[in-house]
Design a protein around this motif. Structure first.
Motif, PDB file in Angstrom:
ATOM      1  N   LYS A  27       0.821  -1.206   0.000  1.00 33.11           N
ATOM      2  CA  LYS A  27       0.000   0.000   0.000  1.00 33.11           C
ATOM      3  C   LYS A  27       0.852   1.253   0.000  1.00 33.11           C
ATOM      4  N   LYS A  28       0.201   2.392  -0.271  1.00 29.84           N
ATOM      5  CA  LYS A  28       0.918   3.662  -0.231  1.00 29.84           C
ATOM      6  C   LYS A  28       1.268   4.032   1.212  1.00 29.84           C
ATOM      7  N   MET A  29       1.937   5.160   1.383  1.00 29.94           N
ATOM      8  CA  MET A  29       2.502   5.526   2.691  1.00 29.94           C
ATOM      9  C   MET A  29       1.451   5.869   3.735  1.00 29.94           C
ATOM     10  N   PHE A  30       0.397   6.573   3.337  1.00 26.65           N
ATOM     11  CA  PHE A  30      -0.565   7.017   4.351  1.00 26.65           C
ATOM     12  C   PHE A  30      -2.007   6.670   4.009  1.00 26.65           C
ATOM     13  N   CYS A  31      -2.218   5.790   3.009  1.00 27.58           N
ATOM     14  CA  CYS A  31      -3.579   5.377   2.670  1.00 27.58           C
ATOM     15  C   CYS A  31      -3.535   3.936   2.181  1.00 27.58           C
ATOM     16  N   SER A  32      -4.685   3.411   1.776  1.00 23.80           N
ATOM     17  CA  SER A  32      -4.736   1.988   1.400  1.00 23.80           C
ATOM     18  C   SER A  32      -4.665   1.768  -0.107  1.00 23.80           C
ATOM     19  N   CYS A  33      -4.353   2.811  -0.864  1.00 26.62           N
ATOM     20  CA  CYS A  33      -4.241   2.631  -2.320  1.00 26.62           C
ATOM     21  C   CYS A  33      -3.036   1.732  -2.628  1.00 26.62           C
ATOM     22  N   PRO A  34      -3.126   0.908  -3.694  1.00 21.59           N
ATOM     23  CA  PRO A  34      -2.000   0.052  -4.062  1.00 21.59           C
ATOM     24  C   PRO A  34      -0.774   0.898  -4.446  1.00 21.59           C
ATOM     25  N   LEU A  45      -5.334   5.083  -9.224  1.00 24.04           N
ATOM     26  CA  LEU A  45      -5.012   4.539  -7.897  1.00 24.04           C
ATOM     27  C   LEU A  45      -4.938   5.704  -6.899  1.00 24.04           C
ATOM     28  N   THR A  46      -6.073   6.254  -6.590  1.00 25.58           N
ATOM     29  CA  THR A  46      -6.098   7.429  -5.705  1.00 25.58           C
ATOM     30  C   THR A  46      -7.264   7.344  -4.729  1.00 25.58           C
ATOM     31  N   CYS A  47      -7.193   8.140  -3.676  1.00 25.79           N
ATOM     32  CA  CYS A  47      -8.275   8.260  -2.699  1.00 25.79           C
ATOM     33  C   CYS A  47      -8.193   9.667  -2.124  1.00 25.79           C
ATOM     34  N   PRO A  48      -9.121  10.073  -1.279  1.00 26.24           N
ATOM     35  CA  PRO A  48      -9.059  11.438  -0.735  1.00 26.24           C
ATOM     36  C   PRO A  48      -7.720  11.750  -0.054  1.00 26.24           C
ATOM     37  N   THR A  49      -7.109  10.765   0.613  1.00 24.56           N
ATOM     38  CA  THR A  49      -5.848  11.038   1.327  1.00 24.56           C
ATOM     39  C   THR A  49      -4.722  11.373   0.354  1.00 24.56           C
ATOM     40  N   CYS A  50      -4.500  10.504  -0.667  1.00 29.44           N
ATOM     41  CA  CYS A  50      -3.353  10.776  -1.545  1.00 29.44           C
ATOM     42  C   CYS A  50      -3.686  11.821  -2.610  1.00 29.44           C
ATOM     43  N   LEU A  51      -4.956  12.225  -2.696  1.00 29.48           N
ATOM     44  CA  LEU A  51      -5.290  13.376  -3.548  1.00 29.48           C
ATOM     45  C   LEU A  51      -5.127  14.676  -2.760  1.00 29.48           C
TER      46      LEU A  51
HETATM   47 ZN   LIG Z   1      -4.753   6.862  -1.602  1.00 29.66          ZN
END
Ligand SMILES: [Zn+2]
Length: 442
Positions: A27-34, A45-51
């Motif tokens: 997973k990424k550093m601070f979220c659950s995206c691959p 491969l994004t979510c509110p955290t890594c956006l």
């Molecule tokens: Zn993410």
């Protein structure tokens, strides 16, 4: 021109490095995206955290923290028992939340070093962990952003300004790359941007070097994505700085990029001082505390590291140090395993090592094919078969045997020839000589 020719004994190079590398985590550093993003559809491969959307909360990735600490241990660093993440503030389109989660005063690992081949230690200041930013794609009339890369765990290894020659800096980076691969914590493929380098360059006089004084500026060359590129970029920057000094000017503290086509470095922006980043501990992430048990458990997880492997290979197989270095650092753990299997099967260590180093096409061969490849499927004949062949030859050539017993050297030559023939060339003459002598004289 080489750096020596450029510096003309009037100036001394001071070079420090920042090595950035992606960790291979699920997973990424601070979220659950691959975190496996290579050739994936942009922004898939994004979510509110890594956006970087408001209100999204970061959750640190334990796997990434552990892998960074393993790397630190492999680099002779100290695992910091009390550490935390800081916010590093700056705005750029690839960082829309206005800060990067990074580490400042209390990184995960402190100090460390790598030993260089020709002696001397390349000292490391610290190793820290942060999130990567998004990727900007500059087209003719617009810039596109891909947030797949945003939030990938990014390790930064910062050296002290200790390199005085480019080749040592290159050696350091190659060694880091190998260590990361042996640890299995990253692929560090420079073409995929998984390892990037930055070089801090300044010049000083021989007197300043003697007094241990650094220049009061440094120029940072960003986004170096190959070792060749680093060599060229540093040379071009040395040349530029020497010319400035020769004209009575002093280089400015700034970031520059290297333009390969024109072979010059180009100013990007004047470099921020640390206080421009307004660092402070990230209030969304609690500080981290590690105890001795945890650290000794980590130490137990370390595999055999390249520099340890090199020592073992030299001592066990009696091959020259420079050959072992090339095996370990340019070929990697899988090929070393192969090397050990082949040598244990009776092949000469030096011959196997040199074949693996110089003939890449030998890497994929099976044990028996490798032997054929280097022309010693001779040794693939069993000991029994060889002895049988010698026995036959001696029985059928009584005259020569008698001559040999009488001290006639040419008889031995003749018998060796017969054994070679009997084994269809699958035996080395010295081996045939040894077996014949053994059979006749015991
Ligand atoms: Zn993410």
């Amino acid at each position: 021109m080489t750096e020596k020719e450029l510096l003309k004994d009037k100036y001394k190079l001071v070079l420090g490095l920042e090595v950035h590398l992606h960790l291979s985590t699920k997973k990424k550093m601070f979220c659950s995206c691959p975190a496996e993003i290579w050739e994936k559809e942009p922004n898939s491969l994004t979510c509110p955290t890594c956006l970087g959307l408001p209100g999204a909360l970061p959750v640190p990735n334990k796997e990434a923290i552990r892998k960074t600490q393993l790397l630190g241990l492999a680099l002779n660093s100290q695992v910091n028992k009390n550490t935390w993440f800081d916010r590093k503030h700056y705005f750029y389109p690839d960082l829309p939340k206005g800060y990067q989660i990074s580490q400042y005063k209390n990184p995960l690992c402190l100090g460390g070093y790598i030993e260089l081949d020709l002696g001397g230690k390349a000292e490391i200041d610290h190793v820290h962990l942060e999130e990567d930013v998004a990727k900007s794609l500059h087209l003719k009339d617009k810039t596109l952003l891909d947030f797949n890369k945003s939030g990938i765990p990014l390790v930064e290894i910062v050296t002290k300004p200790i390199f005085t020659e480019i080749k040592d800096a290159v050696e350091f980076c190659k060694k880091i790359q190998t260590i990361v691969r042996y640890l299995g914590i990253g692929n560090v493929d420079m073409e995929k941007g998984q390892m990037r380098l930055e070089a801090n360059i300044s010049l000083r006089t021989p007197q300043m070097e003697k007094d241990g004084k650094l220049a009061d500026y440094k120029v940072e060359i960003k986004n170096i994505n190959s070792f060749k590129f680093m060599e060229k970029a540093v040379l071009a920057e040395i040349q530029r700085q020497v010319e400035l000094f020769e004209n009575g000017e002093t280089p400015m503290q700034e970031n520059r990029g290297y333009d390969e086509n024109s072979n010059v470095t180009v100013s990007q922006r004047s470099k921020e001082e640390a206080n421009d980043y307004r660092y402070f501990p990230d209030p969304d992430i609690p500080p981290m505390v590690f105890d001795d048990n945890y650290i000794s458990e980590l130490k137990g997880e370390l595999p055999e590291l390249p520099y340890q492997l090199k020592e073992r290979i030299v001592n066990t197989y009696k091959i020259p140090s420079n050959v072992a270095l090339r095996l370990v650092y340019s070929l990697g753990p899988e090929i070393i395993k192969k090397f050990e299997v082949l040598v244990k099967s009776g092949l000469d260590a030096n011959r196997v090592a040199n074949t693996l180093i110089n003939k890449k096409e030998s890497h994929g061969l099976s044990e028996s094919d490798f032997k054929k490849f280097i022309g010693v499927d001779k040794e693939a004949i069993s000991k029994e078969a060889l002895e049988e062949a010698v026995k036959n030859v001696l029985e059928n050539n009584e005259r020569a045997v008698l001559d040999l017993k009488g001290g006639k050297e040419s008889a031995l030559m003749f018998l060796v020839g017969q054994v070679m023939k009997e084994t269809k060339g699958n035996i080395d003459p010295p081996k045939a000589r040894e077996l014949i002598n053994k059979a006749i004289f015991g």
